[in-house]
Design an enzyme around this catalytic site. Sequence first.
Site, PDB file in Angstrom:
ATOM      1  N   ALA A  91       0.851  -1.193   0.000  1.00  0.00           N
ATOM      2  CA  ALA A  91       0.000   0.000   0.000  1.00  0.00           C
ATOM      3  C   ALA A  91       0.882   1.236   0.000  1.00  0.00           C
ATOM      4  O   ALA A  91       2.071   1.187   0.316  1.00  0.00           O
ATOM      5  CB  ALA A  91      -0.909   0.006   1.219  1.00  0.00           C
ATOM      6  N   GLY A  94      -1.168   8.310   2.936  1.00  0.00           N
ATOM      7  CA  GLY A  94      -0.933   9.538   3.671  1.00  0.00           C
ATOM      8  C   GLY A  94       0.461   9.756   4.209  1.00  0.00           C
ATOM      9  O   GLY A  94       1.049  10.790   3.986  1.00  0.00           O
ATOM     10  N   MET A  95       1.002   8.793   4.924  1.00  0.00           N
ATOM     11  CA  MET A  95       2.274   9.034   5.578  1.00  0.00           C
ATOM     12  C   MET A  95       3.404   8.176   5.047  1.00  0.00           C
ATOM     13  O   MET A  95       4.565   8.488   5.236  1.00  0.00           O
ATOM     14  CB  MET A  95       2.122   8.794   7.077  1.00  0.00           C
ATOM     15  CG  MET A  95       3.346   9.183   7.869  1.00  0.00           C
ATOM     16  SD  MET A  95       3.073   8.972   9.621  1.00  0.00           S
ATOM     17  CE  MET A  95       4.748   9.248  10.196  1.00  0.00           C
ATOM     18  N   GLY A  96       3.090   7.086   4.393  1.00  0.00           N
ATOM     19  CA  GLY A  96       4.181   6.251   3.930  1.00  0.00           C
ATOM     20  C   GLY A  96       3.775   5.193   2.941  1.00  0.00           C
ATOM     21  O   GLY A  96       2.631   5.109   2.526  1.00  0.00           O
ATOM     22  N   VAL A  98       4.055   0.964   2.169  1.00  0.00           N
ATOM     23  CA  VAL A  98       4.157  -0.283   2.918  1.00  0.00           C
ATOM     24  C   VAL A  98       4.477  -1.416   1.948  1.00  0.00           C
ATOM     25  O   VAL A  98       3.834  -1.543   0.903  1.00  0.00           O
ATOM     26  CB  VAL A  98       2.860  -0.598   3.688  1.00  0.00           C
ATOM     27  CG1 VAL A  98       3.059  -1.834   4.567  1.00  0.00           C
ATOM     28  CG2 VAL A  98       2.440   0.586   4.544  1.00  0.00           C
ATOM     29  N   LYS A 115       7.302  -0.270   6.571  1.00  0.00           N
ATOM     30  CA  LYS A 115       6.692   1.026   6.265  1.00  0.00           C
ATOM     31  C   LYS A 115       7.780   2.093   6.160  1.00  0.00           C
ATOM     32  O   LYS A 115       8.577   2.278   7.072  1.00  0.00           O
ATOM     33  CB  LYS A 115       5.694   1.395   7.364  1.00  0.00           C
ATOM     34  CG  LYS A 115       4.998   2.718   7.150  1.00  0.00           C
ATOM     35  CD  LYS A 115       3.960   2.922   8.246  1.00  0.00           C
ATOM     36  CE  LYS A 115       3.244   4.254   8.061  1.00  0.00           C
ATOM     37  NZ  LYS A 115       2.247   4.465   9.119  1.00  0.00           N
ATOM     38  N   ASP A 208      -7.560   7.259  12.979  1.00  0.00           N
ATOM     39  CA  ASP A 208      -7.932   6.892  11.606  1.00  0.00           C
ATOM     40  C   ASP A 208      -8.537   5.485  11.581  1.00  0.00           C
ATOM     41  O   ASP A 208      -8.133   4.640  10.785  1.00  0.00           O
ATOM     42  CB  ASP A 208      -6.724   6.982  10.680  1.00  0.00           C
ATOM     43  CG  ASP A 208      -7.126   6.947   9.196  1.00  0.00           C
ATOM     44  OD1 ASP A 208      -8.276   7.331   8.884  1.00  0.00           O
ATOM     45  OD2 ASP A 208      -6.311   6.527   8.363  1.00  0.00           O
TER      46      ASP A 208
END
Length: 830
Positions: A91, A94-96, A98, A115, A208
């Site tokens: 995936a 938003g932040m990183g 994976v 991640k 989240d």
Amino acid sequence: MTPERWSHIRELFTATHELSAQERKKELDDACVDDPALRSEVESLLASYDTADEFFRPLEKNLVATAAEQFISNEKIGTVIGSYRIIRQLAHGGMGEVFEAVRDDGKFQKRVAIKFVRLGLSQKEIIRRFEAERQFLATLVHPNIAQLIDAGTTDDGVPYLIMEFVDGTRIDAYCDAHKLSIEERLKLFQIVCSAVQFAHQNLVVHRDIKPGNILVSSDGTPKLLDFGIAKLVSETGIGEEMTRTGMGFMTPEYASPEQIRGEKVTTVSDVYSLGVLLYKLLTGQKPYEFKSLVPFDISRTILDTEPTKPSTKEIVIDVGDGNREKVRRLLKGDLDTILLMALRKEPSRRYTSVEQFANDIERYLQGMPVLARPNTLPYRSSKFVQRHRAGAVAFVIVNLAIAGGIGGVIWQAREAHKERDRAQAETQKAENINRFLNDMISEGDPFRNGKDITVFQMLENASKNIDRGFSSSPETVADLYSTMGTVYMNLAHNAKADSLFRKALLLKTHIYGQSHRKVAEAMGDVALILQNQEMPFPADSMYKLALGAFHQIGDVPCKEYAGVLANYAGFFQIKGNNAMADSLTSASLTMFKAIPGDYRDEISLIMGNLALLKRTEGQLDAADSLNRVTIKMKTELFGADHYKLAYQYHNLSFVLADKGDNEGAIAMLNKSLELTRKFLGDEHPETAFAEKTLGTQLYNVKRFSEAAFHVEQALRIQSKLLPETHRTRIGLYELLGKINRDAGQLVQAGKNLRKAFDLRQRSTPQDTTVIALYGLELGKCLMLQGRFAQAESLMRNSQARLRGLVADTSSEMLKANAYLAELNTMKRKN
């Protein structure tokens, strides 16, 4: 597509996206006259930009950069991070990013998720968030939270987290695929709530919660993922940093009103998101009718409109019987009320905690009155009190006085029954323990069960009955979890031990609170099993939590405290930090000696570890002496025929070998193997390890026939326990091949070394030193067979591979040079 191609697309998009349609056409006509494919790519991006809402415009301007990042992400496939090799992307968001990865160092097989920080965002801010994430994630040890295994930074400065790999289906899809009933969905949701509540108790808000962040495995176990945007519930340090707004790390459809407004986020914000999640699980729909999926429209709808009552929604879930009207009837009433209370816009009017939310669902399932109330009379009454405060206070005082009088009578009645209830509880507890032990032992009676079951099967059956047998005595259940976890750990069933130790920690924390000796000891147990599973980062964090808890209690010397100190010393010893290991070992020994009682068993174990430490420091005489004292103590305690001596004989053998006493080392290893086989059996991994160790030592002194026998035994055992491509089995093939080769059995040597080399290439990236070394050993075998051309090709290929990985003066490169020199000498002679 190459990076150069993406660079060209980006430049053209940047040059044209703010031009008028006519100006764009002219610019593209000139730039793409010989490249229609380039024009098509840029026009596609421009079309996306033109149709995007204003809310998305800043993001769309970076669309090409994001696509380029995706290309770069694909290049990570096959690279090695720490001990893991990346095999595919899972995936990005938003932040990183994976990725899935597998263990690459040959110790054992393990799948993980890695991640990385997402490229193109504010690096300084994101790294600060990652630093926060890696610290608090390590403390979130819960069976329904994806565990942090390790953390670090790549060579080019990109931070990463290595997480437990969760092979599962998002929770809403899982419920529909298995056609779960409403009751089953509620029970699954309660498990999710327990994980969120645990995080809240550890000062972490998720922020989240949504179906995509909750995966359910094939056995029905949910796992909560992605604390990458979580915040610490704190007013200082990291907590303040994490309360900053405007970062946009949330999913709008599941975000609470206060998140959307950029206000302070608390634990009840997660209550709201859980409410949206449960609404989705029970109806297949979301609580609001959105005009569009543009974030602005979503935000206005959540802030300005009330959620639709679940029972009035179209039901689109599949519960198996096709009767959706039945589902609607089940939702009507208490479930409507529970969900709408969780979804109230004012945080103060929702459930005060996730635990309260989950408890209300349990009341519904048990047919009891729920705490939630419709948004009617109570709410209007609160407004009335605000308008008529003086009269309302007088009314409350009168009612409290009446209640106080009644309460006094009730208190007296309760006190009269306390002693009786306490005595009855102790009697019942003793009866439960006797029944549990009787049932457990009786399981092994073939006349009762018609078969002779193993100790492991007895443990499995017992562990399943703990909750049922002691439902009225949670303290007993917690202690049994710890005891059985230790047994499983000693039997090398680490996953089962891990599960039981975590259950013990959760239950003991609930019973005793965090500042209690039993809780600190349970933290130490979890740290040890994490260490045994080679998960250093969370193990280190759990050890620190355990020692912090003991310190908070008051640093009173006790066997539990001393035991955790000893295990933590072992942790540093494995990491090579001898100074810390020595300091903690000394502290542990001092504490054990200060505690009244006989702790010779524990002291002997610590002295054995100290002997290992002295050996690594080169103090061989001290290590020899400590090992022999330890063996003497254990013999006095348990007799000369006890398994606990096997480990000590094994350790003493290495000291003797280092001192040049090879025959003494072999004698110790024979004793170790004899005891291991006697107590653990012929098919245990520890037996295989003892066989291999003895075989290796015999090979070192050129007793090839005996060495081959023991390595073959190890290979036989591991072939039943491990897949063929496991590093341990491959290493045994390679060791056996070298023994065959040096014994002059060149045909058999070639078969084993070829197998090891081929299997290693299948399971390991091509740029590892291990493959190069395996190639050298196979090349030497081919050389001895007189197959010089094949040997030279293989050796030079290995030498070239090593040249890009190790220094010219390294032992690996020196071996390659020596083997090639030997080959040249043999070629000249022939």
